[in-house]
Scaffold this active site. Structure first.
Site, PDB file in Angstrom:
ATOM      1  N   ASP A  82       0.917  -1.032  -0.202  1.00 47.54           N
ATOM      2  CA  ASP A  82       0.346   0.112   0.211  1.00 47.54           C
ATOM      3  C   ASP A  82       0.814   1.631  -0.097  1.00 47.54           C
ATOM      4  OD1 ASP A  82      -3.410   0.311   1.501  1.00 47.54           O
ATOM      5  OD2 ASP A  82      -2.024   2.059   0.801  1.00 47.54           O
ATOM      6  N   LEU A  99      -7.109   4.345  -8.002  1.00 46.62           N
ATOM      7  CA  LEU A  99      -7.905   5.444  -7.114  1.00 46.62           C
ATOM      8  C   LEU A  99      -9.773   5.765  -7.258  1.00 46.62           C
ATOM      9  CD1 LEU A  99      -5.706   7.776  -8.900  1.00 46.62           C
ATOM     10  CD2 LEU A  99      -6.140   6.998  -6.324  1.00 46.62           C
ATOM     11  N   SER A 130     -16.030  -3.074 -10.225  1.00 48.04           N
ATOM     12  CA  SER A 130     -17.215  -1.367  -9.980  1.00 48.04           C
ATOM     13  C   SER A 130     -18.532  -1.928 -10.910  1.00 48.04           C
ATOM     14  CB  SER A 130     -16.404  -0.605  -9.625  1.00 48.04           C
ATOM     15  OG  SER A 130     -17.642   0.360  -9.358  1.00 48.04           O
ATOM     16  N   TYR A 182     -12.453   7.290 -14.618  1.00 54.09           N
ATOM     17  CA  TYR A 182     -12.425   6.000 -13.606  1.00 54.09           C
ATOM     18  C   TYR A 182     -13.540   4.963 -13.617  1.00 54.09           C
ATOM     19  CZ  TYR A 182     -14.627   2.851  -9.261  1.00 54.09           C
ATOM     20  OH  TYR A 182     -14.854   1.895  -9.038  1.00 54.09           O
ATOM     21  N   LYS A 212     -11.703   0.528 -15.016  1.00 54.29           N
ATOM     22  CA  LYS A 212     -12.493  -0.965 -14.543  1.00 54.29           C
ATOM     23  C   LYS A 212     -12.201  -1.429 -15.371  1.00 54.29           C
ATOM     24  CE  LYS A 212     -11.671  -0.250  -9.871  1.00 54.29           C
ATOM     25  NZ  LYS A 212     -10.892  -0.782  -9.015  1.00 54.29           N
ATOM     26  N   PHE A 271     -29.418  15.042  -3.072  1.00 51.76           N
ATOM     27  CA  PHE A 271     -28.926  15.915  -4.307  1.00 51.76           C
ATOM     28  C   PHE A 271     -30.525  15.353  -5.372  1.00 51.76           C
ATOM     29  CE2 PHE A 271     -24.622  17.016  -2.765  1.00 51.76           C
ATOM     30  CZ  PHE A 271     -23.816  16.275  -3.350  1.00 51.76           C
ATOM     31  N   SER A 310     -24.217  15.965 -11.168  1.00 48.78           N
ATOM     32  CA  SER A 310     -24.250  15.703 -12.052  1.00 48.78           C
ATOM     33  C   SER A 310     -23.718  14.160 -12.538  1.00 48.78           C
ATOM     34  CB  SER A 310     -23.020  16.303 -13.612  1.00 48.78           C
ATOM     35  OG  SER A 310     -21.981  16.278 -12.959  1.00 48.78           O
ATOM     36  N   ASP A 340     -25.803  11.530 -11.834  1.00 47.65           N
ATOM     37  CA  ASP A 340     -26.391  10.578 -10.671  1.00 47.65           C
ATOM     38  C   ASP A 340     -27.559  10.012 -11.516  1.00 47.65           C
ATOM     39  OD1 ASP A 340     -24.777  10.738  -8.484  1.00 47.65           O
ATOM     40  OD2 ASP A 340     -26.018  11.819  -7.782  1.00 47.65           O
TER      41      ASP A 340
HETATM   42  C1  WQD Z   1     -25.651   7.126  -3.558  1.00 41.82           C
HETATM   43  C2  WQD Z   1     -26.607   7.929  -3.503  1.00 41.82           C
HETATM   44  C3  WQD Z   1     -26.654  10.411  -4.198  1.00 41.82           C
HETATM   45  C4  WQD Z   1     -23.859  11.847  -1.185  1.00 41.82           C
HETATM   46  C5  WQD Z   1     -20.493   5.716  -6.061  1.00 41.82           C
HETATM   47  C6  WQD Z   1     -19.408   6.001  -7.661  1.00 41.82           C
HETATM   48  C7  WQD Z   1     -19.538   4.413  -7.893  1.00 41.82           C
HETATM   49  C8  WQD Z   1     -18.724   3.324  -6.241  1.00 41.82           C
HETATM   50  C9  WQD Z   1     -19.831   3.987  -4.820  1.00 41.82           C
HETATM   51  C10 WQD Z   1     -16.089   2.937  -6.560  1.00 41.82           C
HETATM   52  C11 WQD Z   1     -27.081   8.801  -5.113  1.00 41.82           C
HETATM   53  C12 WQD Z   1     -27.019  10.367  -2.416  1.00 41.82           C
HETATM   54  C13 WQD Z   1     -24.509  11.242  -2.135  1.00 41.82           C
HETATM   55  C14 WQD Z   1     -24.418  12.728  -1.040  1.00 41.82           C
HETATM   56  C15 WQD Z   1     -26.152  12.542  -2.046  1.00 41.82           C
HETATM   57  N1  WQD Z   1     -17.563   3.870  -5.920  1.00 41.82           N
HETATM   58  N2  WQD Z   1     -25.624  11.404  -2.238  1.00 41.82           N
HETATM   59  N3  WQD Z   1     -25.591  13.776  -0.871  1.00 41.82           N
HETATM   60  O1  WQD Z   1     -22.803   7.467  -7.101  1.00 41.82           O
HETATM   61  O2  WQD Z   1     -24.082   5.361  -5.873  1.00 41.82           O
HETATM   62  O3  WQD Z   1     -21.379   5.597  -6.235  1.00 41.82           O
HETATM   63  O4  WQD Z   1     -19.633   5.415  -4.998  1.00 41.82           O
HETATM   64  O5  WQD Z   1     -16.295   2.084  -7.086  1.00 41.82           O
HETATM   65  O6  WQD Z   1     -18.392   4.025  -8.584  1.00 41.82           O
HETATM   66  O7  WQD Z   1     -20.088   6.394  -8.483  1.00 41.82           O
HETATM   67  O8  WQD Z   1     -22.230   6.600  -4.579  1.00 41.82           O
HETATM   68  O9  WQD Z   1     -22.670   6.960  -1.814  1.00 41.82           O
HETATM   69  O10 WQD Z   1     -21.697   9.005  -3.908  1.00 41.82           O
HETATM   70  O11 WQD Z   1     -23.980   7.758  -4.054  1.00 41.82           O
HETATM   71  O12 WQD Z   1     -27.704  12.768  -1.692  1.00 41.82           O
HETATM   72  O13 WQD Z   1     -23.074  14.081  -0.308  1.00 41.82           O
HETATM   73  O14 WQD Z   1     -26.056   8.769  -2.369  1.00 41.82           O
HETATM   74  O15 WQD Z   1     -27.422  11.193  -4.901  1.00 41.82           O
HETATM   75  O16 WQD Z   1     -28.177   8.588  -5.269  1.00 41.82           O
HETATM   76  P1  WQD Z   1     -23.044   6.316  -6.181  1.00 41.82           P
HETATM   77  P2  WQD Z   1     -23.000   8.198  -3.744  1.00 41.82           P
END
Ligand code: WQD
Length: 339
Positions: free
Chosen positions: A32, A84, A125, A150, A154, A219, A294, A296
């Site tokens: 690591d 990353l 992922s 990202y 993958k 969001f 954006s 999502d």
């Molecule tokens: C989850 C939900 C947001 C934060 C990401 C990566 C994916 C994986 C997992 C690596 C969504 C909502 C989030 C906040 C919110 N990582 N949200 N307020 O986007 O599903 O996946 O993490 O592999 O690759 O894309 O996870 O936890 O960011 O969001 O409302 O402050 O929570 O809109 O609906 P996501 P997330």
């Protein structure tokens, strides 16, 4: 199989997986660079299981470090987490993401081949599926319509691993597509420790609950879901770690490349997670509905039946354990590993 190299083993999922490997009687070597993890996480893993970990501090791109590890240890298999993983950051820094995630895996596979090590579990992922045309997501669904460097990195690694195995059939590879990892080991000693402002929902919720953040921004609440907020397949990190152990053990029997969704198959909305967190922990999570983020999408969840049928693996921990274990880690470690 006795000795496993875990790249990125000090990270959130890596440390939980290292613990499962050690508790199953395997020896573990960790590489690591601590760019998004802490040496302390491994110290605590050793504390929990009273087992030693052999640690190399270095980067996945350092071929000489990898060669030294394979020269000094008889490694039977590799679990490859190093990479990353911030979607938004990858849009700003694509070269760094492709260099680390794709280039790092190429460096690792070259070092493995030279050392005669051909068992690999790869941390992929669910974002390789891109925008789903239908749900739940199955492993044979189309991949590649990815929307960030990202996710594309993958996807590219998955393609490379398939081509590698076709060229050299001694490779045995498991590709694990994670959905949304959350939670922490029940001891409260190891958990998710984001470097700065959390991108992901659960660490943000727990930092609001402990007073580190003022309120949660949700969001968007105008998605086509049961309550308008985004739906995701949250999976407890210990269930995820156990899935890696099962996939590793299956590599012995499993020829070629095999891909598994690691999710619960259950979709929970943002408000479901907030409500469960408040109900289970008694902590309040003030929030404000804001604009959609954006990139999502409305809903994303898995069909995990292939892992159940072939690995005998199924997530055991539900939403209440996910939020309770998250809170225990946060409450015991207000500043993560920098206490
Ligand atoms: C989850 C939900 C947001 C934060 C990401 C990566 C994916 C994986 C997992 C690596 C969504 C909502 C989030 C906040 C919110 N990582 N949200 N307020 O986007 O599903 O996946 O993490 O592999 O690759 O894309 O996870 O936890 O960011 O969001 O409302 O402050 O929570 O809109 O609906 P996501 P997330």
């Amino acid at each position: 199989m006795t000795k496993v190299l875990v790249t990125g083993g000090a990270g959130y999922i890596g440390s939980h997986t290292v613990l499962e490997l050690l508790q199953s009687g395997l020896e573990v070597v960790v590489l690591d660079n601590f760019s998004n993890s802490s040496r302390e996480s491994l110290r605590r893993v050793e504390q929990i299981c009273d087992c030693p970990i052999t640690l190399y501090q270095g980067d996945i791109l350092e071929r000489a470090t990898l060669d030294a590890i394979f020269a000094e240890h008889s490694i039977d298999a590799v679990i490859h987490f190093s990479g990353l993983k911030a979607v938004g950051e990858s849009v700003q820094e694509p070269l760094r993401y492709y260099q680390t995630n794709l280039g790092g895996t190429l460096t690792l596979c070259n070092a493995m081949a030279q050392a005669g090590v051909f068992k690999l579990v790869f941390s992929s992922s669910a974002t390789v599926y891109g925008e789903p045309s239908t749900l739940p997501l199955k492993e044979n669904f189309q991949t590649g319509a990815t929307t960030s460097p990202y996710a594309t990195s993958k996807y590219m690694v998955e393609r490379v691993l398939h081509d590698l195995q076709l060229s050299s059939t001694q490779w045995q590879i498991a590709i694990l597509r994670y959905f949304n990892p959350v939670g922490a080991h029940q001891s409260g000693l190891i958990g998710e420790d984001p470097n700065d402002i959390p991108n992901n929902l659960m660490p943000f919720i727990s930092q609001v609950a402990i007073g580190k953040r003022k309120q949660l921004q949700i969001f968007g609440d105008d998605y086509d879901t049961h309550d308008g907020t985004g739906v995701r397949d949250y999976i407890h990190v210990v269930d995820l770690a156990v899935g890696h152990l099962k996939a590793l053990k299956q590599l012995q029997q499993q020829p070629g490349v095999v891909t598994y969704n690691l999710g619960t198959g259950i979709g929970y909305s943002v408000l479901d997670m907030v409500n469960a967190f408040e109900a289970e922990t008694g902590q309040s999570v003030p929030y404000q509905i804001v604009e959609r983020r954006s990139g999502d999408i409305a809903a994303y969840y898995s069909d995990p039946s292939k892992a159940f049928e072939q690995l005998g693996w199924q997530a055991q921990r539900g939403i209440n354990e996910m939020v309770a274990d998250t809170w225990r880690w946060q409450a015991n470690n207000p500043n993560g590993y920098d206490n």
